[in-house]
Design a protein around this motif. Structure first.
Motif, PDB file in Angstrom:
ATOM      1  N   ASP A  61       0.824  -1.120   0.035  1.00  9.49           N
ATOM      2  CA  ASP A  61       0.039  -0.113  -0.015  1.00  9.49           C
ATOM      3  C   ASP A  61       0.828   0.948  -0.169  1.00  9.49           C
ATOM      4  OD1 ASP A  61      -1.566   2.204   0.478  1.00  9.49           O
ATOM      5  OD2 ASP A  61      -3.063   0.904   1.828  1.00  9.49           O
ATOM      6  N   HIS A 248      -1.385   5.519  -4.052  1.00  6.83           N
ATOM      7  CA  HIS A 248      -1.688   4.309  -4.408  1.00  6.83           C
ATOM      8  C   HIS A 248      -2.559   4.184  -5.629  1.00  6.83           C
ATOM      9  CE1 HIS A 248      -1.314  -0.036  -3.761  1.00  6.83           C
ATOM     10  NE2 HIS A 248      -2.672   0.064  -4.425  1.00  6.83           N
ATOM     11  N   LYS A 249      -3.459   5.155  -5.320  1.00  2.65           N
ATOM     12  CA  LYS A 249      -4.585   5.367  -6.571  1.00  2.65           C
ATOM     13  C   LYS A 249      -4.195   5.935  -7.677  1.00  2.65           C
ATOM     14  CE  LYS A 249      -9.566   7.079  -6.915  1.00  2.65           C
ATOM     15  NZ  LYS A 249     -10.762   7.634  -6.108  1.00  2.65           N
ATOM     16  N   GLU A 252      -2.394   3.326  -9.709  1.00  2.00           N
ATOM     17  CA  GLU A 252      -3.244   2.522 -10.245  1.00  2.00           C
ATOM     18  C   GLU A 252      -3.824   3.169 -11.549  1.00  2.00           C
ATOM     19  OE1 GLU A 252      -3.999  -0.667  -9.848  1.00  2.00           O
ATOM     20  OE2 GLU A 252      -2.094  -0.568  -8.330  1.00  2.00           O
ATOM     21  N   ARG A 255      -1.126   3.149 -14.359  1.00  3.37           N
ATOM     22  CA  ARG A 255      -1.117   1.760 -14.837  1.00  3.37           C
ATOM     23  C   ARG A 255      -2.537   1.444 -15.829  1.00  3.37           C
ATOM     24  NH1 ARG A 255       1.098   0.321  -9.631  1.00  3.37           N
ATOM     25  NH2 ARG A 255       3.388  -0.263  -9.811  1.00  3.37           N
ATOM     26  N   GLN A 256      -3.514   1.949 -15.481  1.00  2.00           N
ATOM     27  CA  GLN A 256      -4.648   1.535 -16.339  1.00  2.00           C
ATOM     28  C   GLN A 256      -4.591   2.471 -17.372  1.00  2.00           C
ATOM     29  OE1 GLN A 256      -8.399   2.319 -14.001  1.00  2.00           O
ATOM     30  NE2 GLN A 256      -7.837   0.668 -12.417  1.00  2.00           N
TER      31      GLN A 256
END
Length: 383
Positions: A61, A248-249, A252, A255-256
C-alpha cells in the motif's frame, strides 16, 4: 583543395583540439568509472536483501509506505518515488523543501511487492558522486553544463577538421601504418592518426550525445513551460491543495492508462516535474529501447483521477535516448567493456595530440599541408 583552405582546416584542428584537450581528458578519465557505476555502487553499497514472497506476505500500500517514511522524518516532505527497473525495489526521496535544490533529505528504499521499509541510503557524496559532478558540470551547475557542452562542440569540430587534414596524408601511406623505425615523434604522429580514425565514429557519437546531455536542464525547462504547462492549464486557477490524496490510487490510474508500461518515478505536487495539483507518474516501456523513454501521466492529487497522459516531445526523447548511449549502459556488461576500451584509446589519442603539440610548437607548419600537386589535391608528408 587549395593550400590556403587546407591551412585553415589545419588551424581549426589544431586550436579546437588544444583548447578542449585538457577538459576532454578529464571527461574521459571521469567517464571510465561512470561506465560501471551500477556495478561499483552495487559492490560498495549493496541493495537491501529482498525476502521471498509467501502466502502471508502483505500486499503493498503506497500510502502506508509514504506514511511510514514521513513518520521517520517528520520535518521533511516527499518529493519523488522512484522504481528500480531491474528489481522490485523502490526509493522514497524526501527533502526539507519541495523546490530544488533541497538542502537536506533522505532516500528510503522499500520493497515494491510488500511495502517493507529498509534502512535509509547513505548520502551520495562519495567517489562516484565526485566523478559524476566533475563529468557533468564541474560543480558549477548550469554554467558548468554549458561550458562542457561547448567543449563537446570543439571536439566535434576537431574530429571533422582532423579527417580533412589527415585524408590527403593517407594517400602517401597504407592505412594503419605506424613508422616505428624513425623518430619517436613521427611514430606518435602515425599512432595518433591511426587511433583517431579507428575511434572516429565512437568519439563522434559520444561527443554529440554528451553535448545533448549538457542541455538537460534547458530541455526539461522547455518541456515544463511548454507541454507540462499545457497539460495543467485547466488547473491554472485551482486553489492550493490542503491535503494530498492517495498515491496508491494515482499509480493505479496511471497503470490503467498505460497497461503496457511500468512506472519509472512519481513527482509529487509542487516539484519541478509536476504541478501544484498533480501527481506526475512517469511511465516507461518494458523493452531495452522503450525503457529509456518516458510518458508522463498527470493524476489529480485529490481525486486520484487521470487528467492527461501524453508522449514526450521529440526534443525530450532525443535527450532520453542520448543519455544511455553516452555511457553505453543499455547493452549489458559486454557493451560497457567495449565502451571502456574505446575510452582508453581516446585517452591515448588526446595525450598523443598534446605530446605532438609540445614537441612541435616551435616548428613551421608541416610541408605536406602546404605543397599541393598542380594536377590534383595531394600533399606530401615529411618526417
Amino acid at each position: 583543395m587549395t593550400a590556403r583552405k587546407l591551412r585553415i582546416w589545419y588551424l581549426v584542428h589544431k586550436w579546437t583540439s588544444l583548447v578542449s584537450t585538457v577538459f576532454l581528458l578529464l571527461l574521459c578519465l571521469t567517464g571510465l568509472p561512470l561506465i560501471f557505476h551500477e556495478e561499483i555502487e552495487h559492490y560498495f553499497e549493496p541493495h537491501p536483501e529482498l525476502r521471498a514472497l509467501t502466502a502471508d506476505s502483505p500486499q503493498i500500500d503506497y500510502d502506508k509506505v509514504v506514511a511510514g517514511v514521513l513518520a521517520t522524518w517528520p520535518d521533511e516532505v516527499v518529493r519523488f518515488v522512484g522504481f528500480d527497473p531491474d528489481s522490485p525495489l523502490g526509493v522514497v526521496f524526501t527533502a526539507t523543501s519541495l523546490t530544488p535544490p533541497p538542502i537536506e533529505g533522505h532516500s528510503q528504499p522499500f520493497d515494491t511487492r510488500t511495502g517493507e521499509l529498509f534502512p535509509p541510503a547513505q548520502p551520495d557524496d562519495g567517489f562516484m558522486n565526485l566523478m559524476l559532478r566533475l563529468h557533468t558540470d564541474l560543480f558549477m551547475g548550469l554554467p558548468g553544463y554549458l561550458f562542457l557542452g561547448f567543449m563537446g562542440l570543439l571536439l566535434v569540430a576537431s574530429l571533422v577538421s582532423g579527417v580533412v587534414v589527415y585524408t590527403p596524408f593517407m594517400r602517401k601511406l597504407d592505412f594503419a601504418t605506424v613508422r616505428t623505425g624513425r623518430s619517436a615523434r613521427l611514430k606518435w604522429l602515425d599512432l595518433h592518426n591511426v587511433l583517431g580514425m579507428v575511434t572516429l565514429t565512437w568519439v563522434l557519437v559520444v561527443g554529440v550525445t554528451g553535448v545533448i546531455n549538457t542541455l538537460a536542464l534547458p530541455i526539461f525547462g522547455l518541456w515544463q513551460s511548454d507541454q507540462l504547462a499545457d497539460m495543467t492549464a485547466p488547473y491554472k486557477d485551482a486553489p492550493p491543495l490542503e491535503r494530498l490524496g492517495s498515491l496508491h490510487k494515482a499509480l493505479e490510474a496511471a497503470r490503467q492508462a498505460a497497461p503496457d508500461m511500468e512506472p519509472s518515478f512519481v513527482a509529487f505536487p509542487g516539484t519541478q516535474f509536476s504541478s501544484q495539483n498533480h501527481y506526475a507518474v512517469f511511465m516507461r516501456g518494458t523493452t531495452p529501447l522503450t525503457a529509456r523513454l518516458l510518458k508522463p501521466a498527470l493524476v489529480d492529487a485529490v481525486t486520484g483521477e487521470l487528467t492527461d497522459i501524453r508522449e514526450m516531445p521529440l526534443y525530450v526523447k532525443t535527450l532520453l535516448i542520448s543519455q544511455p548511449l553516452h555511457f553505453g549502459d543499455y547493452g549489458g556488461l559486454p557493451l560497457k567493456i567495449i565502451w571502456t576500451l574505446l575510452d582508453v584509446i581516446s585517452i591515448v589519442v588526446l595525450g598523443s595530440g598534446l605530446y605532438l603539440w609540445i614537441r612541435r610548437r616551435n616548428r613551421p607548419m608541416p610541408k605536406h599541408l602546404v605543397e599541393l600537386n598542380a594536377n590534383r589535391s595531394s600533399v606530401e608528408g615529411r618526417a
